[in-house]
Design an enzyme around this catalytic site. Structure first.
Site, mmCIF file in Angstrom:
data_model
loop_
_atom_site.group_PDB
_atom_site.id
_atom_site.type_symbol
_atom_site.label_atom_id
_atom_site.label_comp_id
_atom_site.label_asym_id
_atom_site.label_seq_id
_atom_site.Cartn_x
_atom_site.Cartn_y
_atom_site.Cartn_z
ATOM 1 N N CYS A 71 1.661 -3.012 -2.515
ATOM 2 C CA CYS A 71 1.031 -3.390 -3.783
ATOM 3 C C CYS A 71 0.933 -4.905 -3.859
ATOM 4 O O CYS A 71 1.934 -5.610 -3.996
ATOM 5 C CB CYS A 71 1.820 -2.860 -4.979
ATOM 6 S SG CYS A 71 1.026 -3.297 -6.540
ATOM 7 N N HIS A 162 -7.656 2.775 1.226
ATOM 8 C CA HIS A 162 -8.735 2.327 0.334
ATOM 9 C C HIS A 162 -10.079 2.823 0.844
ATOM 10 O O HIS A 162 -10.317 2.835 2.053
ATOM 11 C CB HIS A 162 -8.776 0.800 0.266
ATOM 12 C CG HIS A 162 -7.547 0.211 -0.331
ATOM 13 N ND1 HIS A 162 -7.413 -0.022 -1.681
ATOM 14 C CD2 HIS A 162 -6.377 -0.156 0.236
ATOM 15 C CE1 HIS A 162 -6.202 -0.513 -1.920
ATOM 16 N NE2 HIS A 162 -5.554 -0.606 -0.770
ATOM 17 N N GLU A 211 -7.400 3.422 -9.040
ATOM 18 C CA GLU A 211 -6.213 3.461 -8.180
ATOM 19 C C GLU A 211 -5.626 4.858 -8.031
ATOM 20 O O GLU A 211 -5.488 5.588 -9.030
ATOM 21 C CB GLU A 211 -5.128 2.528 -8.741
ATOM 22 C CG GLU A 211 -5.357 1.087 -8.380
ATOM 23 C CD GLU A 211 -4.093 0.261 -8.549
ATOM 24 O OE1 GLU A 211 -2.993 0.766 -8.256
ATOM 25 O OE2 GLU A 211 -4.233 -0.893 -8.988
ATOM 26 N N CYS A 220 -6.449 -5.006 -8.386
ATOM 27 C CA CYS A 220 -5.696 -4.382 -7.293
ATOM 28 C C CYS A 220 -5.732 -5.339 -6.103
ATOM 29 O O CYS A 220 -6.804 -5.580 -5.525
ATOM 30 C CB CYS A 220 -6.314 -3.035 -6.931
ATOM 31 S SG CYS A 220 -5.512 -2.227 -5.531
ATOM 32 N N GLY A 223 -6.550 -3.681 -2.806
ATOM 33 C CA GLY A 223 -7.962 -3.288 -2.857
ATOM 34 C C GLY A 223 -8.885 -4.482 -2.642
ATOM 35 O O GLY A 223 -9.940 -4.362 -2.010
HETATM 36 N N1 LIG Z 1 -2.033 2.707 -6.555
HETATM 37 C C1 LIG Z 1 -1.752 2.071 -5.310
HETATM 38 C C2 LIG Z 1 -0.544 1.178 -5.361
HETATM 39 C C3 LIG Z 1 -0.740 -0.073 -6.177
HETATM 40 C C4 LIG Z 1 -1.731 -1.080 -5.576
HETATM 41 C C5 LIG Z 1 -1.788 -2.325 -6.394
HETATM 42 N N2 LIG Z 1 -2.245 -2.256 -7.706
HETATM 43 C C6 LIG Z 1 -2.205 -3.584 -5.670
HETATM 44 O O1 LIG Z 1 -2.309 -4.615 -6.364
HETATM 45 O O2 LIG Z 1 -2.332 -3.602 -4.443
HETATM 46 C C7 LIG Z 1 -1.549 3.124 -4.207
HETATM 47 O O3 LIG Z 1 -1.176 4.282 -4.513
HETATM 48 O O4 LIG Z 1 -1.700 2.787 -3.043
#
Ligand SMILES: N[C@@H](CCC[C@H](N)C(=O)O)C(=O)O
Length: 284
Positions: A71, A162, A211, A220, A223
Site C-alpha cells: 500500500c 492492478h 480498490e 492509491c 495504483g
Molecule cells: N486495496 C489494495 C490495498 C491498498 C492500496 C493503497 N490504497 C495504495 O495506496 O497503494 C489492495 O487490496 O491491493
C-alpha cells in the site's frame, strides 16, 4: 486500543502500533473499525509492528478484512509516524511489508515529515505472477467485456494486482458500475484493483481507482505506480509523470537504471483516539 487516524492524499487509515503482532480476529476487527457508519471509518487498518530485518514492519488490511501485500499511501503514513513518534534518528528508513523490505526517504522540515519518497520495487508484469488469466505472457491491452461495454486493460502487479484502463474522461467515468465487476472478474484469481485513467500529456495523467476490498478511494499509491508502468510501456506516458488523483498528486518515476518504481507524496495525521468495542468482534 490506542490508534491514530492518518491519510495519504485522503486515502485514510486507522494506524495501530503493537509490539505483539496482529490479533487473531484481525479480519473482523478491520471490518468493524473501517465501517464508516458504526466504526471509526477508514479505507484500511494498518499495523506497525517490530521487524527483525527492517526499522519496522507494516501490515495493511482492507475495509473488507482482506490483507494486501502493498500500500503506497499507507507506507508513507507509517514512515511519518515512525519518524515523528517512534524514532527520529534517520531520514532513510527500511520498512518490511508483505512485498519486500522497502526503502523510504523522508523530507523533514522543523522535525516534521513533509514528503516521503518510497521505493515501490520492480513492477511484476508476467501474467501468472500478477496474477491474471491471459493467453499472453504479459497481459497488455487485454480485452474484457463487462455488461454492455468492452474494456482494454493492462495488468501490472506492484506486489498487489492492478488493471489499468484508459478512458476518455476518468472523472466522469461510471466507476461504481464497472469497478466491482472488474475487481471480481474471473480474469483475476486474487481479484484486482482497477485504475481508470485519462492521459493529458506525456507527464500528466488523471486516475480514479476502484480498490480491491474497499471500493472507490481518493488515491492509491500502488495504483499510480501501475498506471505509469502500464502507460509508459505503451508510449502513452513518460517514465516520470504526475498522477492526479481525487485527493491530490503523486510523482511517480519508473527508473531505467534499476527498473524500480519510485513514488513521492505526502502523509498526514487526522486525529488520535481510543477504540473500545462495546460489542464483541468474534474470531472467525
Ligand atoms: N486495496 C489494495 C490495498 C491498498 C492500496 C493503497 N490504497 C495504495 O495506496 O497503494 C489492495 O487490496 O491491493
Amino acid at each position: 486500543m490506542r490508534f491514530t487516524k492518518m491519510h495519504g492524499l485522503s486515502n485514510d487509515f486507522v494506524v495501530v502500533v503493537d509490539r505483539e503482532g496482529v490479533p487473531g480476529n484481525i479480519a473482523q476487527l478491520a471490518v468493524a473499525i473501517c465501517n464508516r457508519h458504526t466504526g471509526i471509518g477508514a479505507d484500511g487498518l494498518v499495523y506497525i509492528l517490530p521487524s527483525e530485518v527492517a526499522d519496522c514492519q507494516m501490515r495493511i488490511f482492507n475495509g473488507d478484512g482482506s490483507e494486501s501485500e502493498q500500500c503506497g499511501n499507507a507506507i508513507r503514513c507509517v514512515a511519518k509516524y515512525f519518524y515523528e513518534r517512534i524514532s527520529s534518528g534517520k531520514a532513510e528508513l527500511k520498512i518490511e511489508t508483505k512485498r519486500a523490505v522497502q526503502s523510504v526517504w523522508l523530507t523533514v522540515k522543523e522535525g516534521k515529515v513533509t514528503q516521503v519518497r518510497v521505493d515501490m520495487g520492480q513492477p511484476i508484469l508476467e501474467a501468472s505472477h500478477v496474477p491474471v488469466i491471459s493467453t499472453q505472457s504479459i497481459a497488455q491491452d487485454e480485452q474484457l467485456v463487462v455488461q454492455d461495454r468492452e474494456f482494454v486493460y493492462s495488468a501490472v502487479s506492484m506486489g498487489n494486482p492492478h488493471a489499468v484502463i484508459e478512458v476518455e474522461n476518468a472523472l466522469e467515468f461510471p466507476l461504481h458500475q464497472y469497478g466491482p465487476l472488474i475487481e471480481n472478474h474471473p480474469h483475476f484469481p486474487n481479484r484486482t484493483n482497477v485504475e481508470f485513467i485519462t492521459v493529458h500529456q506525456p507527464n500528466s495523467v488523471t486516475m480514479r481507482v476502484w480498490e480491491r476490498g474497499v471500493g472507490e478511494t481518493q488515491a492509491c499509491g500502488s495504483g499510480a505506480c501501475a498506471t505509469v508502468v502500464a502507460s509508459a510501456r505503451k508510449g502513452r506516458l513518460d517514465r516520470k509523470a504526475t498522477v492526479h488523483l481525487k485527493g491530490g498528486d503523486l510523482l511517480i518515476e519508473w527508473r531505467v537504471e534499476d527498473d524500480h518504481v519510485y513514488m513521492t507524496g505526502p502523509a498526514a495525521y487526522s486525529f488520535d483516539g481510543d477504540w473500545e468495542l462495546l460489542r464483541p468482534v468474534h474470531l472467525a
